[in-house]
Design a protein around this motif. Structure first.
Motif, PDB file in Angstrom:
ATOM      1  N   ALA A   1      -4.912   4.080  12.651  1.00  0.00           N
ATOM      2  CA  ALA A   1      -4.201   3.457  13.776  1.00  0.00           C
ATOM      3  C   ALA A   1      -3.213   2.400  13.285  1.00  0.00           C
ATOM      4  CB  ALA A   1      -5.202   2.835  14.752  1.00  0.00           C
ATOM      5  N   PHE A   2      -3.537   1.722  12.192  1.00  0.00           N
ATOM      6  CA  PHE A   2      -2.638   0.731  11.602  1.00  0.00           C
ATOM      7  C   PHE A   2      -1.377   1.434  11.085  1.00  0.00           C
ATOM      8  CE2 PHE A   2      -1.107  -1.762   7.980  1.00  0.00           C
ATOM      9  CZ  PHE A   2      -1.092  -3.053   8.482  1.00  0.00           C
ATOM     10  N   GLU A   3      -1.563   2.516  10.336  1.00  0.00           N
ATOM     11  CA  GLU A   3      -0.417   3.245   9.791  1.00  0.00           C
ATOM     12  C   GLU A   3       0.450   3.842  10.898  1.00  0.00           C
ATOM     13  OE1 GLU A   3      -1.373   6.084   6.790  1.00  0.00           O
ATOM     14  OE2 GLU A   3      -1.535   4.524   5.260  1.00  0.00           O
ATOM     15  N   LYS A   4      -0.192   4.340  11.943  1.00  0.00           N
ATOM     16  CA  LYS A   4       0.562   4.959  13.039  1.00  0.00           C
ATOM     17  C   LYS A   4       1.565   3.985  13.639  1.00  0.00           C
ATOM     18  CE  LYS A   4      -0.120   7.519  17.362  1.00  0.00           C
ATOM     19  NZ  LYS A   4      -1.136   8.029  18.336  1.00  0.00           N
ATOM     20  N   GLN A   5       1.203   2.707  13.700  1.00  0.00           N
ATOM     21  CA  GLN A   5       2.085   1.693  14.271  1.00  0.00           C
ATOM     22  C   GLN A   5       3.280   1.391  13.365  1.00  0.00           C
ATOM     23  OE1 GLN A   5       1.945   0.349  17.259  1.00  0.00           O
ATOM     24  NE2 GLN A   5       0.013   1.296  17.893  1.00  0.00           N
ATOM     25  N   LEU A   6       3.132   1.652  12.072  1.00  0.00           N
ATOM     26  CA  LEU A   6       4.203   1.345  11.116  1.00  0.00           C
ATOM     27  C   LEU A   6       5.082   2.549  10.801  1.00  0.00           C
ATOM     28  CD1 LEU A   6       2.343  -0.894   8.498  1.00  0.00           C
ATOM     29  CD2 LEU A   6       3.569  -1.602  10.554  1.00  0.00           C
ATOM     30  N   GLU A   7       4.599   3.736  11.104  1.00  0.00           N
ATOM     31  CA  GLU A   7       5.327   4.950  10.748  1.00  0.00           C
ATOM     32  C   GLU A   7       6.726   4.954  11.362  1.00  0.00           C
ATOM     33  OE1 GLU A   7       4.495   9.742  10.373  1.00  0.00           O
ATOM     34  OE2 GLU A   7       3.302   8.544  11.757  1.00  0.00           O
TER      35      GLU A   7
ATOM     36  N   GLY B   1     -11.913  -1.235   4.558  1.00  0.00           N
ATOM     37  CA  GLY B   1     -12.495  -2.547   4.425  1.00  0.00           C
ATOM     38  C   GLY B   1     -11.712  -3.626   5.044  1.00  0.00           C
ATOM     39  N   GLY B   2     -10.685  -3.514   5.640  1.00  0.00           N
ATOM     40  CA  GLY B   2     -10.023  -4.670   6.124  1.00  0.00           C
ATOM     41  C   GLY B   2      -9.039  -4.398   7.164  1.00  0.00           C
ATOM     42  N   CYS B   3      -8.184  -5.218   7.395  1.00  0.00           N
ATOM     43  CA  CYS B   3      -7.274  -5.250   8.517  1.00  0.00           C
ATOM     44  C   CYS B   3      -6.678  -3.947   8.795  1.00  0.00           C
ATOM     45  CB  CYS B   3      -6.103  -6.128   8.285  1.00  0.00           C
ATOM     46  SG  CYS B   3      -6.382  -7.306   7.087  1.00  0.00           S
ATOM     47  N   GLY B   4      -6.325  -3.259   7.891  1.00  0.00           N
ATOM     48  CA  GLY B   4      -5.779  -1.969   8.165  1.00  0.00           C
ATOM     49  C   GLY B   4      -6.011  -1.130   6.973  1.00  0.00           C
ATOM     50  N   SER B   5      -6.742  -1.651   5.970  1.00  0.00           N
ATOM     51  CA  SER B   5      -6.831  -0.871   4.781  1.00  0.00           C
ATOM     52  C   SER B   5      -8.174  -0.830   4.161  1.00  0.00           C
ATOM     53  CB  SER B   5      -5.863  -1.409   3.778  1.00  0.00           C
ATOM     54  OG  SER B   5      -6.466  -2.418   3.082  1.00  0.00           O
ATOM     55  N   CYS B   6      -8.131  -0.508   2.847  1.00  0.00           N
ATOM     56  CA  CYS B   6      -9.296  -0.346   1.994  1.00  0.00           C
ATOM     57  C   CYS B   6     -10.234   0.674   2.561  1.00  0.00           C
ATOM     58  CB  CYS B   6     -10.014  -1.637   1.759  1.00  0.00           C
ATOM     59  SG  CYS B   6      -9.044  -2.803   0.830  1.00  0.00           S
TER      60      CYS B   6
ATOM     61  N   PHE C   1       0.835  -1.192   0.000  1.00  0.00           N
ATOM     62  CA  PHE C   1       0.000   0.000   0.000  1.00  0.00           C
ATOM     63  C   PHE C   1       0.873   1.247   0.000  1.00  0.00           C
ATOM     64  CE2 PHE C   1       1.003  -0.877   4.383  1.00  0.00           C
ATOM     65  CZ  PHE C   1       1.113   0.366   5.003  1.00  0.00           C
ATOM     66  N   ILE C   2       0.266   2.373  -0.329  1.00  0.00           N
ATOM     67  CA  ILE C   2       0.962   3.653  -0.301  1.00  0.00           C
ATOM     68  C   ILE C   2       0.612   4.355   1.000  1.00  0.00           C
ATOM     69  CG2 ILE C   2       1.320   5.866  -1.459  1.00  0.00           C
ATOM     70  CD1 ILE C   2       0.518   4.490  -4.076  1.00  0.00           C
ATOM     71  N   PHE C   3       1.619   4.594   1.812  1.00  0.00           N
ATOM     72  CA  PHE C   3       1.422   5.148   3.151  1.00  0.00           C
ATOM     73  C   PHE C   3       0.920   6.591   3.069  1.00  0.00           C
ATOM     74  CE2 PHE C   3       2.642   7.026   7.181  1.00  0.00           C
ATOM     75  CZ  PHE C   3       2.435   6.013   8.101  1.00  0.00           C
ATOM     76  N   GLY C   4      -0.032   6.912   3.957  1.00  0.00           N
ATOM     77  CA  GLY C   4      -0.507   8.282   4.072  1.00  0.00           C
ATOM     78  C   GLY C   4      -1.525   8.707   3.045  1.00  0.00           C
ATOM     79  N   THR C   5      -2.181   7.759   2.384  1.00  0.00           N
ATOM     80  CA  THR C   5      -3.171   8.096   1.360  1.00  0.00           C
ATOM     81  C   THR C   5      -4.587   7.725   1.784  1.00  0.00           C
ATOM     82  OG1 THR C   5      -2.734   5.967   0.268  1.00  0.00           O
ATOM     83  CG2 THR C   5      -1.523   7.891  -0.544  1.00  0.00           C
ATOM     84  N   ASN C   6      -4.791   7.523   3.084  1.00  0.00           N
ATOM     85  CA  ASN C   6      -6.106   7.173   3.634  1.00  0.00           C
ATOM     86  C   ASN C   6      -6.634   5.849   3.100  1.00  0.00           C
ATOM     87  OD1 ASN C   6      -6.381   9.559   5.226  1.00  0.00           O
ATOM     88  ND2 ASN C   6      -6.967  10.691   3.390  1.00  0.00           N
ATOM     89  N   SER C   7      -5.740   4.990   2.665  1.00  0.00           N
ATOM     90  CA  SER C   7      -6.148   3.678   2.184  1.00  0.00           C
ATOM     91  C   SER C   7      -6.069   2.632   3.281  1.00  0.00           C
ATOM     92  CB  SER C   7      -5.284   3.256   0.989  1.00  0.00           C
ATOM     93  OG  SER C   7      -3.922   3.248   1.337  1.00  0.00           O
TER      94      SER C   7
END
Length: 201
Positions: free
Chosen positions: A47-53, A196-201, A37-43
């Motif tokens: 909270a999922f992205e925050k953990q990976l940043e 839609g899913g685990c951390g995305s869509c 996925f492309i980080f920071g595009t609201n996809s």
């Protein structure tokens, strides 16, 4: 290179749901079919992205997301009965589509796109559940960052032109599953991909 806005991120992970010793493997993104996925595009879920940043290629991660951070509590009012005839196509019910456990794209009276799971099919009515498949679940992610690179202009443009999550299979970006190519062990919707899913869509 670190995970940050407009970086193309590739991760593998196991997603378990539940509490304490009662964890169930819900989904797995593997080396053969990772989440991309492309980080920071609201996809993805915020909270999922925050953990990976800030993580880099090779870094491992382990974190949990509460329902409040993810898809909210399970809402009984989102389980409704609909007239069976609205599912007819050319006057007939397609039993290859309308069956218990299947996930169907639908639209409400205001034109909003929804995705629901078929709970039961009766003689006159169909019971549908419009909760996200992971609503009410505590999600436990454990995985590895496999790659971080700059996303190309074309990749970013393609993401916004399709409305998808950029995981390689989301398509519409609706709550129809993560589409990241992950191996969904026991449900049809979900990953970490965003809406839609685990951390995305």
């Amino acid at each position: 290179m670190q995970v940050s806005d407009n970086k193309y991120v590739t991760v593998t992970y196991d997603l378990n749901v539940g509490e304490g010793d009662e964890l169930e493997l819900m989904e797995r993104a593997t080396l053969e079919q990772p989440l991309e996925f492309i980080f920071g595009t609201n996809s993805m879920l915020e909270a999922f992205e925050k953990q990976l940043e800030g993580l880099s290629e090779g870094d491992k991660f382990s974190f949990r997301l509460t329902p409040e951070e993810a898809y909210g509590d399970y809402d009984d009012t989102r389980v409704i009965e609909l007239p069976k005839n609205i599912f007819e196509i050319d006057g007939k019910i397609d039993e290859q589509v309308l069956f218990e456990g299947n996930t169907l794209p639908m639209m409400d009276s205001s034109g909003n796109r929804l995705v629901g799971s078929v709970v039961s099919v009766g003689d006159e009515v169909v019971t549908m559940d419009f909760n996200h498949p992971l609503a009410g679940e505590v999600m436990h992610f454990e995985g590895t960052v496999m790659g971080v690179r700059d996303a190309s202009v074309e990749e970013i443009a393609a993401l916004f032109s399709t409305g998808g999550c950029g995981c390689g299979g989301c398509g519409s970006g609706e709550e129809d599953g993560c589409g990241c190519g992950a191996n969904h062990e026991s449900h049809a919707g979900g990953c970490g991909c965003g809406s839609g899913g685990c951390g995305s869509c």
